[in-house]
Design a protein around this motif. Structure first.
Motif, PDB file in Angstrom:
ATOM      1  N   ALA A   1       4.299  -9.298  -5.397  1.00 24.65           N
ATOM      2  CA  ALA A   1       3.918  -8.585  -4.186  1.00 24.65           C
ATOM      3  C   ALA A   1       2.624  -9.137  -3.598  1.00 24.65           C
ATOM      4  CB  ALA A   1       3.751  -7.091  -4.483  1.00 24.65           C
ATOM      5  N   LYS A   2       1.737  -9.631  -4.475  1.00 23.05           N
ATOM      6  CA  LYS A   2       0.421 -10.092  -4.032  1.00 23.05           C
ATOM      7  C   LYS A   2      -0.180 -10.981  -5.110  1.00 23.05           C
ATOM      8  CE  LYS A   2      -4.252  -8.173  -3.187  1.00 23.05           C
ATOM      9  NZ  LYS A   2      -4.880  -8.766  -4.385  1.00 23.05           N
ATOM     10  N   ASP A   3      -0.899 -12.026  -4.661  1.00 23.91           N
ATOM     11  CA  ASP A   3      -1.681 -12.824  -5.596  1.00 23.91           C
ATOM     12  C   ASP A   3      -3.039 -13.111  -4.973  1.00 23.91           C
ATOM     13  OD1 ASP A   3      -1.316 -14.922  -3.790  1.00 23.91           O
ATOM     14  OD2 ASP A   3       0.044 -16.059  -5.088  1.00 23.91           O
ATOM     15  N   SER A   4      -3.742 -14.133  -5.432  1.00 23.94           N
ATOM     16  CA  SER A   4      -5.098 -14.393  -4.944  1.00 23.94           C
ATOM     17  C   SER A   4      -5.132 -14.754  -3.467  1.00 23.94           C
ATOM     18  CB  SER A   4      -5.745 -15.517  -5.757  1.00 23.94           C
ATOM     19  OG  SER A   4      -5.057 -16.737  -5.560  1.00 23.94           O
ATOM     20  N   SER A   5      -3.992 -15.166  -2.910  1.00 19.58           N
ATOM     21  CA  SER A   5      -3.933 -15.527  -1.490  1.00 19.58           C
ATOM     22  C   SER A   5      -3.615 -14.330  -0.606  1.00 19.58           C
ATOM     23  CB  SER A   5      -2.888 -16.624  -1.269  1.00 19.58           C
ATOM     24  OG  SER A   5      -1.582 -16.155  -1.563  1.00 19.58           O
ATOM     25  N   GLY A   6      -3.356 -13.174  -1.217  1.00 20.53           N
ATOM     26  CA  GLY A   6      -3.025 -11.976  -0.445  1.00 20.53           C
ATOM     27  C   GLY A   6      -1.583 -11.555  -0.657  1.00 20.53           C
ATOM     28  N   PRO A   7      -1.120 -10.567   0.106  1.00 21.62           N
ATOM     29  CA  PRO A   7       0.248 -10.084  -0.062  1.00 21.62           C
ATOM     30  C   PRO A   7       1.278 -11.050   0.496  1.00 21.62           C
ATOM     31  CG  PRO A   7      -0.827  -8.924   1.744  1.00 21.62           C
ATOM     32  CD  PRO A   7      -1.873  -9.776   1.105  1.00 21.62           C
ATOM     33  N   TYR A   8       2.417 -11.109  -0.177  1.00 23.42           N
ATOM     34  CA  TYR A   8       3.553 -11.857   0.347  1.00 23.42           C
ATOM     35  C   TYR A   8       4.311 -10.972   1.336  1.00 23.42           C
ATOM     36  CZ  TYR A   8       2.599 -15.654  -2.849  1.00 23.42           C
ATOM     37  OH  TYR A   8       1.999 -16.712  -3.483  1.00 23.42           O
ATOM     38  N   ASP A   9       5.230 -11.593   2.080  1.00 24.38           N
ATOM     39  CA  ASP A   9       5.908 -10.884   3.166  1.00 24.38           C
ATOM     40  C   ASP A   9       6.644  -9.644   2.649  1.00 24.38           C
ATOM     41  OD1 ASP A   9       6.931 -11.262   6.147  1.00 24.38           O
ATOM     42  OD2 ASP A   9       8.646 -10.648   4.927  1.00 24.38           O
ATOM     43  N   LEU A  10       6.370  -8.514   3.271  1.00 21.92           N
ATOM     44  CA  LEU A  10       6.936  -7.246   2.820  1.00 21.92           C
ATOM     45  C   LEU A  10       8.443  -7.203   2.987  1.00 21.92           C
ATOM     46  CD1 LEU A  10       6.600  -4.335   1.815  1.00 21.92           C
ATOM     47  CD2 LEU A  10       6.144  -3.660   4.185  1.00 21.92           C
ATOM     48  N   ASP A  11       8.961  -7.678   4.123  1.00 21.83           N
ATOM     49  CA  ASP A  11      10.406  -7.659   4.346  1.00 21.83           C
ATOM     50  C   ASP A  11      11.138  -8.483   3.300  1.00 21.83           C
ATOM     51  OD1 ASP A  11      10.180  -6.021   6.552  1.00 21.83           O
ATOM     52  OD2 ASP A  11      10.144  -7.663   8.001  1.00 21.83           O
ATOM     53  N   ILE A  12      10.582  -9.658   2.981  1.00 22.61           N
ATOM     54  CA  ILE A  12      11.212 -10.506   1.971  1.00 22.61           C
ATOM     55  C   ILE A  12      11.207  -9.808   0.617  1.00 22.61           C
ATOM     56  CG2 ILE A  12      10.910 -12.631   0.625  1.00 22.61           C
ATOM     57  CD1 ILE A  12      10.102 -14.033   3.194  1.00 22.61           C
ATOM     58  N   LYS A  13      10.069  -9.233   0.249  1.00 23.49           N
ATOM     59  CA  LYS A  13       9.988  -8.534  -1.041  1.00 23.49           C
ATOM     60  C   LYS A  13      11.012  -7.411  -1.115  1.00 23.49           C
ATOM     61  CE  LYS A  13       7.689  -5.062  -2.156  1.00 23.49           C
ATOM     62  NZ  LYS A  13       6.693  -3.986  -2.363  1.00 23.49           N
ATOM     63  N   GLU A  14      11.103  -6.613  -0.057  1.00 24.00           N
ATOM     64  CA  GLU A  14      12.024  -5.472  -0.072  1.00 24.00           C
ATOM     65  C   GLU A  14      13.481  -5.918  -0.073  1.00 24.00           C
ATOM     66  OE1 GLU A  14      10.734  -3.014   3.182  1.00 24.00           O
ATOM     67  OE2 GLU A  14       9.205  -2.008   1.937  1.00 24.00           O
ATOM     68  N   ARG A  15      13.785  -7.004   0.632  1.00 25.51           N
ATOM     69  CA  ARG A  15      15.154  -7.532   0.597  1.00 25.51           C
ATOM     70  C   ARG A  15      15.502  -8.028  -0.801  1.00 25.51           C
ATOM     71  NH1 ARG A  15      15.718 -12.180   4.125  1.00 25.51           N
ATOM     72  NH2 ARG A  15      17.961 -11.949   3.795  1.00 25.51           N
ATOM     73  N   MET A  16      14.550  -8.657  -1.469  1.00 28.73           N
ATOM     74  CA  MET A  16      14.794  -9.142  -2.828  1.00 28.73           C
ATOM     75  C   MET A  16      15.047  -7.989  -3.788  1.00 28.73           C
ATOM     76  SD  MET A  16      12.076 -12.250  -3.252  1.00 28.73           S
ATOM     77  CE  MET A  16      12.425 -13.870  -2.568  1.00 28.73           C
ATOM     78  N   VAL A  17      14.249  -6.956  -3.672  1.00 27.53           N
ATOM     79  CA  VAL A  17      14.433  -5.786  -4.537  1.00 27.53           C
ATOM     80  C   VAL A  17      15.814  -5.175  -4.303  1.00 27.53           C
ATOM     81  CG1 VAL A  17      13.650  -3.422  -4.969  1.00 27.53           C
ATOM     82  CG2 VAL A  17      11.980  -5.285  -4.788  1.00 27.53           C
ATOM     83  N   LYS A  18      16.227  -5.087  -3.036  1.00 34.48           N
ATOM     84  CA  LYS A  18      17.546  -4.507  -2.729  1.00 34.48           C
ATOM     85  C   LYS A  18      18.668  -5.375  -3.291  1.00 34.48           C
ATOM     86  CE  LYS A  18      20.293  -2.490   1.005  1.00 34.48           C
ATOM     87  NZ  LYS A  18      21.581  -2.978   0.481  1.00 34.48           N
TER      88      LYS A  18
END
Length: 346
Positions: free
Chosen positions: A255-272
């Motif tokens: 969801a997030k690393d030292s560069s900041g958060p990754y794209d929320l839509d992509i994360k949520e699509r992956m979880v789904k």
């Protein structure tokens, strides 16, 4: 158990490729991708880019990096021992008593071992365990009859020569895999499997596969990303450990690393996708982490980014994962590639 992927990983691990040394590994990977019939390029910096056309030119890019940690000869000491400079963020303590090879300019491989400068209990007593491991307290002891700088130079060893640390690859019958350099050769093996699985399919979107060579020093995918790419999915590693949610038995979604958060839509699509297809997954945050997707954003590319990977315990040391985690990561790569870009990404 995916024995084919384990054997692919073994072959990758056994080819040395510390950051800056890719002469052996890149031709090997190129050959594997060419067997699949994909269009392939070698970029100027050495990275490999392969294309699998889809119904739309708008593309998803999956990356993995083939460069690993390693070392270079920093100094030839007067007593014939070597001081080294690290390539990437390997903890010095993890090199204690590790076997290695020094590669000369003539491509001779000379055996050696990393030791502390006070390695013997019978001589140094309690200092053996008390001495902090640093560049100044770690030496490379050559397995040659050398007692001086001149003796070492006669072997052809020079400052700037690469040092390959023995990966000690072990695959157990119960699916555990122990070796150095799972970061990120596990992901390279996963993407090679994905290419094989997808090469004959009709996909909604074009796919690019990017194998980078300088991720460990921060600029792996800073250049070379095609203009058609809308989403950049870094396939790297999850990091199980103290206070983390990651697992060695699932795909890990960052969801997030030292560069900041990754794209929320992509994360949520992956979880789904994981929920819908019963792919074991974990979501986590990594404080001391960056990826090729991060490097691409820092270089100014206008992309949506995601980061996933197999769970790699003891990252940057003697690492461990499980084939279930690699398989879950492969399953998510395939699911995401088949689903194509989300409408909001077009």
């Amino acid at each position: 158990m995916n024995n084919q992927m384990i054997e692919q990983l073994r072959e990758l691990i056994e080819i040395p490729s510390p950051t800056g040394y890719d002469r052996e590994i890149l031709p090997y990977i190129e050959g594997k991708i060419k067997e699949s019939g994909l269009e392939i390029w070698r970029l100027n910096k050495g990275a490999i880019l392969a294309k699998l056309p889809g119904q739309s030119e708008e593309a998803i890019l999956f990356s993995a990096h083939v460069d690993t940690l390693g070392a270079m000869v920093k100094e030839i000491k007067s007593n014939g021992r070597l001081k080294v400079s690290m390539l990437g963020g390997c903890p010095w303590i993890s090199l204690d008593a590790e076997n290695c090879l020094v590669r000369t300019a003539e491509d001779r491989r000379i055996s050696g071992t990393f030791q502390g400068t006070k390695p013997s209990v019978h001589i140094d007593g309690g200092d053996v365990s008390k001495t902090e491991r640093t560049q100044d307290t770690t030496e490379l002891i050559l397995d040659e009859k050398v007692e001086s700088k001149e003796d070492v130079e006669k072997l052809g060893i020079e400052v700037g020569d690469f040092v390959f640390v023995d990966p000690r690859f072990t695959a157990l019958p119960n699916g555990f895999i122990k070796t150095r350099y799972l970061d990120d050769k596990a992901s390279v093996a996963i993407l090679l499997e994905a290419i094989q699985a997808l090469k004959a399919e009709t996909l909604k979107n074009t796919l690019y596969f990017f194998i980078s060579t300088y991720e460990e020093v921060g600029h792996g995918a800073a250049a070379g990303v095609p203009s058609q790419v809308r989403e950049f999915i870094a396939v790297d590693m999850g990091a199980p450990g103290n206070g983390q949610n990651s697992s060695e038995f699932a795909v890990n979604i960052c969801a997030k690393d030292s560069s900041g958060p990754y794209d929320l839509d992509i994360k949520e699509r992956m979880v789904k996708l994981c929920k819908d297809q019963a792919i074991p997954y974990k979501v986590d945050i990594y404080t001391y982490y960056g990826s090729d997707a991060s490097a691409s954003l820092r270089a100014g590319h206008d992309l949506r980014t995601g980061l996933i990977g197999a769970g790699v315990f003891a990252s940057h040391g003697y690492e461990r994962t499980h084939i279930d985690s690699m398989q879950a990561t492969l399953d998510l790569v395939l699911a995401y590639a088949r689903a194509g870009l989300a409408p909001e990404s077009r």
